[in-house]
Design a protein around this motif. Sequence first.
Motif, PDB file in Angstrom:
ATOM      1  N   ASP A  37      31.294  60.394  44.884  1.00 14.48           N
ATOM      2  CA  ASP A  37      30.340  59.663  44.045  1.00 14.48           C
ATOM      3  C   ASP A  37      30.595  58.162  44.088  1.00 14.48           C
ATOM      4  O   ASP A  37      29.654  57.366  44.179  1.00 14.48           O
ATOM      5  CB  ASP A  37      30.413  60.153  42.600  1.00 14.48           C
ATOM      6  N   ARG A  38      31.864  57.761  44.044  1.00  9.84           N
ATOM      7  CA  ARG A  38      32.185  56.326  44.101  1.00  9.84           C
ATOM      8  C   ARG A  38      31.737  55.730  45.434  1.00  9.84           C
ATOM      9  O   ARG A  38      31.150  54.650  45.479  1.00  9.84           O
ATOM     10  CB  ARG A  38      33.697  56.106  43.913  1.00  9.84           C
ATOM     11  N   GLU A  39      32.007  56.436  46.514  1.00  8.13           N
ATOM     12  CA  GLU A  39      31.626  55.934  47.839  1.00  8.13           C
ATOM     13  C   GLU A  39      30.103  55.867  47.974  1.00  8.13           C
ATOM     14  O   GLU A  39      29.560  54.897  48.510  1.00  8.13           O
ATOM     15  CB  GLU A  39      32.216  56.827  48.931  1.00  8.13           C
ATOM     16  N   ALA A  40      29.416  56.877  47.485  1.00  7.14           N
ATOM     17  CA  ALA A  40      27.953  56.872  47.548  1.00  7.14           C
ATOM     18  C   ALA A  40      27.393  55.713  46.723  1.00  7.14           C
ATOM     19  O   ALA A  40      26.461  55.030  47.153  1.00  7.14           O
ATOM     20  CB  ALA A  40      27.394  58.202  47.044  1.00  7.14           C
ATOM     21  N   ARG A  41      27.947  55.478  45.557  1.00 10.74           N
ATOM     22  CA  ARG A  41      27.495  54.380  44.710  1.00 10.74           C
ATOM     23  C   ARG A  41      27.732  53.043  45.409  1.00 10.74           C
ATOM     24  O   ARG A  41      26.889  52.157  45.396  1.00 10.74           O
ATOM     25  CB  ARG A  41      28.241  54.430  43.369  1.00 10.74           C
ATOM     26  N   ARG A  42      28.902  52.905  46.051  1.00  8.65           N
ATOM     27  CA  ARG A  42      29.225  51.665  46.760  1.00  8.65           C
ATOM     28  C   ARG A  42      28.241  51.437  47.912  1.00  8.65           C
ATOM     29  O   ARG A  42      27.756  50.325  48.115  1.00  8.65           O
ATOM     30  CB  ARG A  42      30.659  51.727  47.300  1.00  8.65           C
ATOM     31  N   LEU A  43      27.918  52.491  48.637  1.00  8.37           N
ATOM     32  CA  LEU A  43      27.008  52.348  49.772  1.00  8.37           C
ATOM     33  C   LEU A  43      25.588  52.021  49.330  1.00  8.37           C
ATOM     34  O   LEU A  43      24.871  51.293  50.023  1.00  8.37           O
ATOM     35  CB  LEU A  43      27.006  53.629  50.607  1.00  8.37           C
TER      36      LEU A  43
END
Length: 106
Positions: A37-43
């Motif tokens: 979720d953190r990586e998706a939000r960052r992207l």
Amino acid sequence: MADPHDALARFRAVADAAVEQGRRAVGEARESGAAFDREARRLTQRPHDQDHGRAEADLRAAAKDFRARAGLPVPDAPGARPADAASEFAGPDDEDFSQLRILRKL
């Protein structure tokens, strides 16, 4: 015959170990999901324009190199098709190239 208390103790130990293993697996899955979720939000929050432009330029360069190596005509403008590329195969009544002839008249 084995002691029933001993058998029950072994069963409890196996069940407790299985429960603990399940708890660890759930914890790891939650951590993995949170990291995803953190990586998706960052992207999704980074600007797309600069990456898209660079990727498109790389794609165009790769396409141009491929066409040159294959001996195909390489257009100068992006998306352009050389006018003579299809005309050498088109006959006067060839419907496949009618759009090309219409565009040439414009």
